[in-house]
Write a protein that holds these residues in place. Structure first.
Motif, PDB file in Angstrom:
ATOM      1  N   ILE A  92       0.851  -1.198   0.000  1.00  0.00           N
ATOM      2  CA  ILE A  92       0.000   0.000   0.000  1.00  0.00           C
ATOM      3  C   ILE A  92       0.885   1.247   0.000  1.00  0.00           C
ATOM      4  O   ILE A  92       1.742   1.407   0.867  1.00  0.00           O
ATOM      5  CB  ILE A  92      -0.934   0.006   1.228  1.00  0.00           C
ATOM      6  N   SER A  93       0.660   2.129  -0.968  1.00  0.00           N
ATOM      7  CA  SER A  93       1.453   3.368  -1.048  1.00  0.00           C
ATOM      8  C   SER A  93       0.577   4.621  -0.963  1.00  0.00           C
ATOM      9  O   SER A  93       1.094   5.731  -0.947  1.00  0.00           O
ATOM     10  CB  SER A  93       2.269   3.396  -2.342  1.00  0.00           C
ATOM     11  N   GLN A  94      -0.738   4.428  -0.927  1.00  0.00           N
ATOM     12  CA  GLN A  94      -1.679   5.553  -0.873  1.00  0.00           C
ATOM     13  C   GLN A  94      -2.728   5.258   0.196  1.00  0.00           C
ATOM     14  O   GLN A  94      -3.211   4.126   0.304  1.00  0.00           O
ATOM     15  CB  GLN A  94      -2.366   5.732  -2.229  1.00  0.00           C
ATOM     16  N   PHE A  95      -3.071   6.293   0.985  1.00  0.00           N
ATOM     17  CA  PHE A  95      -4.152   6.103   1.938  1.00  0.00           C
ATOM     18  C   PHE A  95      -4.931   7.401   2.140  1.00  0.00           C
ATOM     19  O   PHE A  95      -4.427   8.496   1.887  1.00  0.00           O
ATOM     20  CB  PHE A  95      -3.671   5.518   3.274  1.00  0.00           C
ATOM     21  N   VAL A  96      -6.178   7.228   2.571  1.00  0.00           N
ATOM     22  CA  VAL A  96      -7.091   8.334   2.856  1.00  0.00           C
ATOM     23  C   VAL A  96      -7.299   8.387   4.366  1.00  0.00           C
ATOM     24  O   VAL A  96      -7.502   7.353   5.007  1.00  0.00           O
ATOM     25  CB  VAL A  96      -8.449   8.123   2.146  1.00  0.00           C
ATOM     26  N   VAL A  97      -7.264   9.590   4.922  1.00  0.00           N
ATOM     27  CA  VAL A  97      -7.492   9.783   6.362  1.00  0.00           C
ATOM     28  C   VAL A  97      -8.881  10.362   6.584  1.00  0.00           C
ATOM     29  O   VAL A  97      -9.282  11.321   5.927  1.00  0.00           O
ATOM     30  CB  VAL A  97      -6.443  10.738   6.973  1.00  0.00           C
ATOM     31  N   ALA A  98      -9.599   9.778   7.536  1.00  0.00           N
ATOM     32  CA  ALA A  98     -10.877  10.297   8.018  1.00  0.00           C
ATOM     33  C   ALA A  98     -10.908  10.063   9.517  1.00  0.00           C
ATOM     34  O   ALA A  98     -10.226   9.170  10.017  1.00  0.00           O
ATOM     35  CB  ALA A  98     -12.040   9.570   7.344  1.00  0.00           C
ATOM     36  N   GLY A  99     -11.675  10.866  10.250  1.00  0.00           N
ATOM     37  CA  GLY A  99     -11.823  10.599  11.672  1.00  0.00           C
ATOM     38  C   GLY A  99     -11.714  11.822  12.553  1.00  0.00           C
ATOM     39  O   GLY A  99     -11.952  12.948  12.135  1.00  0.00           O
ATOM     40  N   ILE A 100     -11.332  11.587  13.806  1.00  0.00           N
ATOM     41  CA  ILE A 100     -11.383  12.595  14.861  1.00  0.00           C
ATOM     42  C   ILE A 100     -10.015  12.624  15.562  1.00  0.00           C
ATOM     43  O   ILE A 100      -9.435  11.567  15.773  1.00  0.00           O
ATOM     44  CB  ILE A 100     -12.467  12.226  15.889  1.00  0.00           C
ATOM     45  N   GLN A 101      -9.532  13.707  15.947  1.00  0.00           N
ATOM     46  CA  GLN A 101      -9.867  15.083  15.679  1.00  0.00           C
ATOM     47  C   GLN A 101      -9.056  15.574  14.484  1.00  0.00           C
ATOM     48  O   GLN A 101      -7.904  15.199  14.332  1.00  0.00           O
ATOM     49  CB  GLN A 101      -9.527  15.963  16.871  1.00  0.00           C
ATOM     50  N   THR A 102      -9.630  16.481  13.730  1.00  0.00           N
ATOM     51  CA  THR A 102      -8.998  17.008  12.527  1.00  0.00           C
ATOM     52  C   THR A 102      -7.566  17.435  12.776  1.00  0.00           C
ATOM     53  O   THR A 102      -6.647  17.020  12.059  1.00  0.00           O
ATOM     54  CB  THR A 102      -9.790  18.235  11.998  1.00  0.00           C
ATOM     55  N   ASN A 103      -7.372  18.294  13.787  1.00  0.00           N
ATOM     56  CA  ASN A 103      -6.084  18.940  14.029  1.00  0.00           C
ATOM     57  C   ASN A 103      -5.195  18.178  15.003  1.00  0.00           C
ATOM     58  O   ASN A 103      -4.122  18.657  15.360  1.00  0.00           O
ATOM     59  CB  ASN A 103      -6.297  20.359  14.575  1.00  0.00           C
ATOM     60  N   MET A 104      -5.621  17.037  15.424  1.00  0.00           N
ATOM     61  CA  MET A 104      -4.838  16.251  16.382  1.00  0.00           C
ATOM     62  C   MET A 104      -4.407  14.933  15.726  1.00  0.00           C
ATOM     63  O   MET A 104      -3.480  14.909  14.941  1.00  0.00           O
ATOM     64  CB  MET A 104      -5.641  15.997  17.667  1.00  0.00           C
ATOM     65  N   CYS A 105      -5.096  13.842  16.031  1.00  0.00           N
ATOM     66  CA  CYS A 105      -4.666  12.529  15.557  1.00  0.00           C
ATOM     67  C   CYS A 105      -4.819  12.327  14.056  1.00  0.00           C
ATOM     68  O   CYS A 105      -3.978  11.672  13.431  1.00  0.00           O
ATOM     69  CB  CYS A 105      -5.399  11.439  16.331  1.00  0.00           C
ATOM     70  N   ALA A 106      -5.862  12.904  13.459  1.00  0.00           N
ATOM     71  CA  ALA A 106      -6.019  12.774  12.008  1.00  0.00           C
ATOM     72  C   ALA A 106      -4.881  13.511  11.295  1.00  0.00           C
ATOM     73  O   ALA A 106      -4.230  12.957  10.397  1.00  0.00           O
ATOM     74  CB  ALA A 106      -7.383  13.302  11.573  1.00  0.00           C
ATOM     75  N   GLU A 107      -4.629  14.759  11.693  1.00  0.00           N
ATOM     76  CA  GLU A 107      -3.557  15.528  11.066  1.00  0.00           C
ATOM     77  C   GLU A 107      -2.184  14.899  11.308  1.00  0.00           C
ATOM     78  O   GLU A 107      -1.361  14.812  10.383  1.00  0.00           O
ATOM     79  CB  GLU A 107      -3.553  16.970  11.574  1.00  0.00           C
TER      80      GLU A 107
END
Length: 193
Positions: A114-129
């Motif tokens: 896997i060389s590409q991934f999409v991030v979704a979830g909580i919190q935007t500016n913390m663990c997701a970022e």
């Protein structure tokens, strides 16, 4: 936008404890949960791998601490786990980045090609970022589905206070402008997948 056949969806910390608004305060993006569910459905329908990440807080007062009901995934996530035809990974962590969790996310991605991934979830500016930033640093192509994330108002140093919307925008600008990730919408990602 092109989504690889084996691009992973990384669903970060979509846990019941984030519904305890007395602890967290005002949140933004009320459509985030619907968008997260939509992305999981798209990934599972198209046979792509999904990574479910859970934060096990070591803070005794955290709604995300182990043994507290808030540590569990929200119902719509729990109902979707194990439903896809492709590989699925469950990662636990005690820090912001899913790359510092168990099992080793980077090792799993590399083993799966896997060389590409999409991030979704909580919190935007913390663990997701943080997960998106580290992914970019490790050489992955990262897509950050901004409208499939949310965060909360926050106070920083010097009495500075920023709204959840301002923090989400700052994350998007930093990730996209800094070259860590391409910031995208759920609709565009789902259409490309």
């Amino acid at each position: 936008m092109e989504i690889a056949e084996n691009a992973a969806l990384v669903v970060v910390d979509v846990q019941k404890g984030f519904d305890e608004l007395d602890f967290w305060g005002r949140r933004n993006n009320p459509e985030a949960d619907e968008n997260i569910a939509s992305l999981i459905d798209t990934w599972q329908t198209t046979g792509r791998p999904v990574v479910f990440v859970r934060h096990d807080s070591s803070r005794p007062d955290s709604p995300l601490r182990q043994g507290h009901e808030g540590n569990g995934f929200k119902e719509y996530v729990e109902q979707r786990r194990g439903k896809g035809a492709a590989a699925e990974l469950f990662v636990t962590k005690t820090v912001n980045s899913a790359f510092y969790g168990t099992p080793d996310l980077d090792a799993w991605f590399r083993a799966e090609g896997i060389s590409q991934f999409v991030v979704a979830g909580i919190q935007t500016n913390m663990c997701a970022e943080t997960t998106a930033r580290m992914g970019g640093n490790l050489g992955y192509e990262v897509l950050f589905a901004l409208d499939a994330t949310y965060t909360f108002d926050l106070e920083g140093p010097f009495g500075w206070r920023r709204s959840a919307d301002e923090l989400a925008q700052a994350s998007a600008v930093t990730l996209h402008g800094g070259g860590f990730a391409a910031v995208v919408t759920t609709k565009d990602v789902a259409a490309a997948a």
